[in-house]
Design an enzyme around this catalytic site. Structure first.
Site, mmCIF file in Angstrom:
data_model
loop_
_atom_site.group_PDB
_atom_site.id
_atom_site.type_symbol
_atom_site.label_atom_id
_atom_site.label_comp_id
_atom_site.label_asym_id
_atom_site.label_seq_id
_atom_site.Cartn_x
_atom_site.Cartn_y
_atom_site.Cartn_z
ATOM 1 C CE1 TYR A 18 -28.711 14.463 3.232
ATOM 2 C CE2 TYR A 18 -28.468 12.781 1.547
ATOM 3 C CZ TYR A 18 -29.162 13.326 2.608
ATOM 4 O OH TYR A 18 -30.322 12.716 3.034
ATOM 5 N N GLY A 35 9.336 0.615 0.081
ATOM 6 C CA GLY A 35 9.956 -0.380 0.940
ATOM 7 C C GLY A 35 10.268 0.029 2.363
ATOM 8 N N GLY A 58 0.825 -1.203 0.000
ATOM 9 C CA GLY A 58 0.000 0.000 0.000
ATOM 10 C C GLY A 58 0.859 1.252 0.000
ATOM 11 C CG ASN A 59 1.262 2.913 -2.773
ATOM 12 O OD1 ASN A 59 0.300 3.285 -3.442
ATOM 13 N ND2 ASN A 59 1.863 1.741 -2.974
ATOM 14 C CG HIS A 72 -2.084 -4.835 -1.352
ATOM 15 N ND1 HIS A 72 -0.823 -5.399 -1.447
ATOM 16 C CD2 HIS A 72 -2.141 -3.885 -2.323
ATOM 17 C CE1 HIS A 72 -0.155 -4.808 -2.433
ATOM 18 N NE2 HIS A 72 -0.935 -3.881 -2.974
ATOM 19 C CG HIS A 121 -2.589 -4.659 -7.182
ATOM 20 N ND1 HIS A 121 -1.782 -4.085 -8.142
ATOM 21 C CD2 HIS A 121 -2.169 -4.143 -6.007
ATOM 22 C CE1 HIS A 121 -0.906 -3.275 -7.559
ATOM 23 N NE2 HIS A 121 -1.126 -3.296 -6.257
#
Length: 232
Positions: A210, A46, A30-31, A96, A157
Site C-alpha cells: 500500500y 518541564g 512525554g515529549n 506515557h 515507562h
C-alpha cells in the site's frame, strides 16, 4: 528563524497538546520532536504544554548540543538516537499512554494477537529493557527493541513512535495505545493465540504494497494513515 522552521515549531506544539487532549499522556510527561536543519527541534523540559511558545521549542544538533534559554526534554537522547539510526524518521513522539504503560510495567510488549500489530513495521511490538529515564542505557535499550520497527514500549515507562511526519508519528502512537488496550482486554480471557510467523510475514508484505511508508490502508482499518484523495 525561517518561515518553515516557525511552522514546524507550531506543529510540534500542536502535537504535544494533542497528546494531552487525547489522553495519550498526562501533565508534562512525554515529549515531541521533529528533524530540522541537520538536527532536531524538541519540546523543552518541564514546561506545561499550554505554556509552550515557538521560542521555547529547543533546537539541538546531532551531537547533542542545544541552543537557547530552555533546556531540552530530559528524554532528548532517545529522539536524537532515532534520527541518527533511521533516515526515514522525521518526527518522534514519546508518551506515557495508560494502556501501553500498563503493559510495560510487566515488561511485556504486544504480540501478534491481531494483524494490525504490523502497523509498527514488525511481527510484534517489543518492550525495551528497563533503564533510568534520560540515560544512554535507556536509549540503547530502545534502539535494540525497535529493530527496524517504528514503535516500541519502554519497560516501566511508556512508549515511543516515529514516522515521516509529526501527524504520522502521533497517529502511530495512538495505534500502539489502541492495540495495547485490545490486548489487555483479550488477556481477561487468557493469552490470545498469536497469528503465525508465516501469516504475519504475508501481512507485512501486504502492508508494504500500500506504499513504502504505509501511507494508506483499506476500509475502516485506516487508523493513523492518511487515505489517498480522489482526483476528478
Amino acid at each position: 528563524m525561517t518561515t518553515a522552521e516557525n511552522q514546524l515549531r507550531r506543529e510540534i506544539i500542536e502535537t504535544a497538546r494533542a497528546l494531552q487532549s487525547t489522553g495519550l499522556t498526562h501533565g508534562t510527561s512525554g515529549n515531541v520532536s521533529a528533524r530540522c536543519n541537520n538536527g532536531m527541534l524538541i519540546t523543552p523540559s518541564g514546561v506545561p504544554y499550554e505554556d509552550l511558545e515557538v521560542e521555547k521549542i529547543v533546537f539541538m544538533d546531532l551531537e547533542g548540543g542545544y541552543y537557547g534559554d530552555f533546556l531540552p526534554s530530559s528524554e532528548w537522547r532517545m529522539h536524537l538516537d532515532i534520527y541518527r539510526t533511521y533516515e526515514a524518521a522525521e518526527a518522534v513522539v514519546h508518551c506515557h499512554s495508560p494502556r501501553a504503560t500498563a503493559l510495560s510495567t510487566h515488561n511485556r510488549g504486544i504480540p501478534a494477537f491481531h494483524y494490525m500489530v504490523a502497523v509498527a513495521g514488525g511481527d510484534e511490538i517489543k518492550c525495551a529493557d528497563y533503564a533510568t529515564f534520560g540515560t544512554k542505557a535507556l536509549s540503547d535499550a530502545m534502539i535494540a527493541a525497535l529493530e527496524d520497527r517504528r514503535a516500541c514500549l519502554l519497560a516501566h515507562h511508556g512508549q515511543i513512535a516515529y514516522g515521516p511526519s509529526l501527524n504520522k508519528a502521533f497517529g502511530l502512537a495512538g495505534e500502539v495505545e489502541a492495540l495495547a488496550d485490545q490486548y489487555l482486554s483479550a488477556l481477561v480471557l487468557g493469552e490470545p493465540a498469536p497469528l503465525s510467523p508465516t501469516e504475519m510475514k504475508e501481512i507485512l508484505r501486504k502492508f508494504r504494497s500500500y506504499g513504502k511508508q504505509l501511507d494508506a490502508l483499506d476500509g475502516d482499518d485506516a487508523g493513523a494513515f492518511e487515505m489517498p484523495q480522489r482526483r476528478d
